[in-house]
Scaffold this active site. Structure first.
Site: not given
Length: 383
Positions: A62, A65, A122
């Site tokens: 992640s 992101k 997230s």
């Protein structure tokens, strides 16, 4: 030209009065932390304070992101989209696995809520919804991610999706992800504050920010965790103490606690043993260069951006600076903002920072008498 080195060294002495009263101390090796790769960097100067395998291509999970957020922020800044725009949630976004903000297919959600769902919760579903709204498809958005990565100098990274779920062609390095993290802090302070949000509620579901440093270090204010089985536990963190901001990247830790401990250990190491100071503000004159055949003889010059230096605490005496001209003789006309040289900062004889110098005024071509006079003076100077 005036004696540059003496001028600069004297100006450095007046930046930090009393600094010589500090006692120099030895800098120990960086802490040994459980991670495949890490990087600790000073935000203002770009000085690397600690690193391990910082250029090794690793799975980002992640941390991807962070780049997704950067691309969306640029679209917002350009006026192509607005925070209040409503995004229709596709089945692809709704079906995306992993962490979620729990959007519902066919419903409309604002860009601001989707950003909060991606940053705080997230949400992989939020990431896909943002990508589809900005670029039309996940694949087209990945092209935007890669274009921005190249512009930022992220030469060892490649993106294929906006959320970080595993893909053989998705990879980053610790050094590269630090670049985009710093770009968010620098370019979008109005959005960066969202990364310290402790919790976010959407669809009557409250989720807490996964960043453990927000609870363990009051100076921490971002940025993003990541985890997949292949990537391990990752964390890009940022903290500011007094006027010094550090960014740490930890990738491939074996447990959530290990990544938190590693990040905090690196932060404490950097703040404990280093100091960072603004030496010369952007667009303020540090010297004047002689200009030939112009309507003015002297051109005030200054750095194109703030000049910072980061160095071991108590060792300011080993800091020095000098100017280098781009050409031996500068000749008019010279437009304001033209690069005319560089300011170079050294510590213990080694270069630690280098930034362009620009002319802070414009100098027009001189009249016939000024041109003739300087032509004659130039003949004597070259002998």
């Amino acid at each position: 030209m005036k004696p540059v080195s003496k001028l600069l060294l004297l100006s450095l002495l007046f930046v930090l009065p009393g600094v010589f009263a500090q006692t120099p101390q030895a800098i120990p090796d960086p802490p040994a932390v459980a991670a495949k790769g890490y990087l600790l960097i000073d935000f203002n100067s770009g000085q690397i304070l600690a690193e391990k395998n910082a250029d090794e291509r690793l799975e980002p999970a992640s941390l991807t992101k962070i780049m997704t957020g950067y691309v969306v922020f640029r679209e917002l800044a350009a006026g192509k989209i607005a925070l209040g725009d409503q995004v229709l949630i596709s089945e692809r976004a709704w079906r995306t696995g992993g962490s979620k903000m729990f959007v519902e297919v066919g419903k409309q959600v604002s860009i601001q809520d989707l950003l909060m769902g991606m940053i705080v919760q997230s949400g992989n579903d939020a990431s896909v919804a943002l990508a589809e709204h900005v670029a039309g498809s996940v694949e087209a958005f990945a092209d935007l991610m890669n274009a921005n990565a190249q512009r930022l100098g992220m030469t060892n990274s490649h993106f294929t999706n906006p959320h970080g779920l595993p893909d053989p062609e998705l990879y980053i390095t610790a050094r590269d992800i630090a670049l985009v993290a710093m770009a968010i802090v620098r370019e979008f302070p109005e959005f960066y504050g969202w990364y310290s949000t402790r919790e976010f509620t959407f669809n009557e579901i409250t989720q807490h920010n996964r960043n453990p440093l927000l609870r363990r270090d009051e100076s921490a204010d971002g940025i993003k965790t990541g985890y997949t089985q292949a990537a391990g536990y990752c964390l890009v963190s940022s903290a500011k103490r007094n006027d010094m901001r550090l960014i740490s990247v930890v990738m491939g830790s074996p447990t959530p606690n290990a990544r938190a401990d590693a990040s905090l250990a690196l932060m404490n190491y950097g703040f404990r043993y280093y100091e960072s100071h603004l030496l010369y503000p952007a667009d303020e004159p540090v010297e004047s260069f002689r200009v030939w055949k112009g309507d003015q003889e002297w051109l005030p010059v200054g750095p194109v951006s703030d000049v910072f230096a980061t160095f071991p605490r108590g060792r300011y005496a080993e800091l020095a600076a000098r100017l280098e001209k781009a050409e031996a003789n500068l000749t008019a006309p010279i437009a304001s903002g033209t690069p005319v040289g560089e300011v170079i900062v050294t510590f213990d004889g080694a270069e630690i920072n280098r930034l362009p110098l620009i002319g802070l005024a414009g100098i027009e071509k001189g009249n016939l008498w000024q041109i003739a006079r300087d032509s004659v003076l130039g003949l004597f100077q070259s002998q």
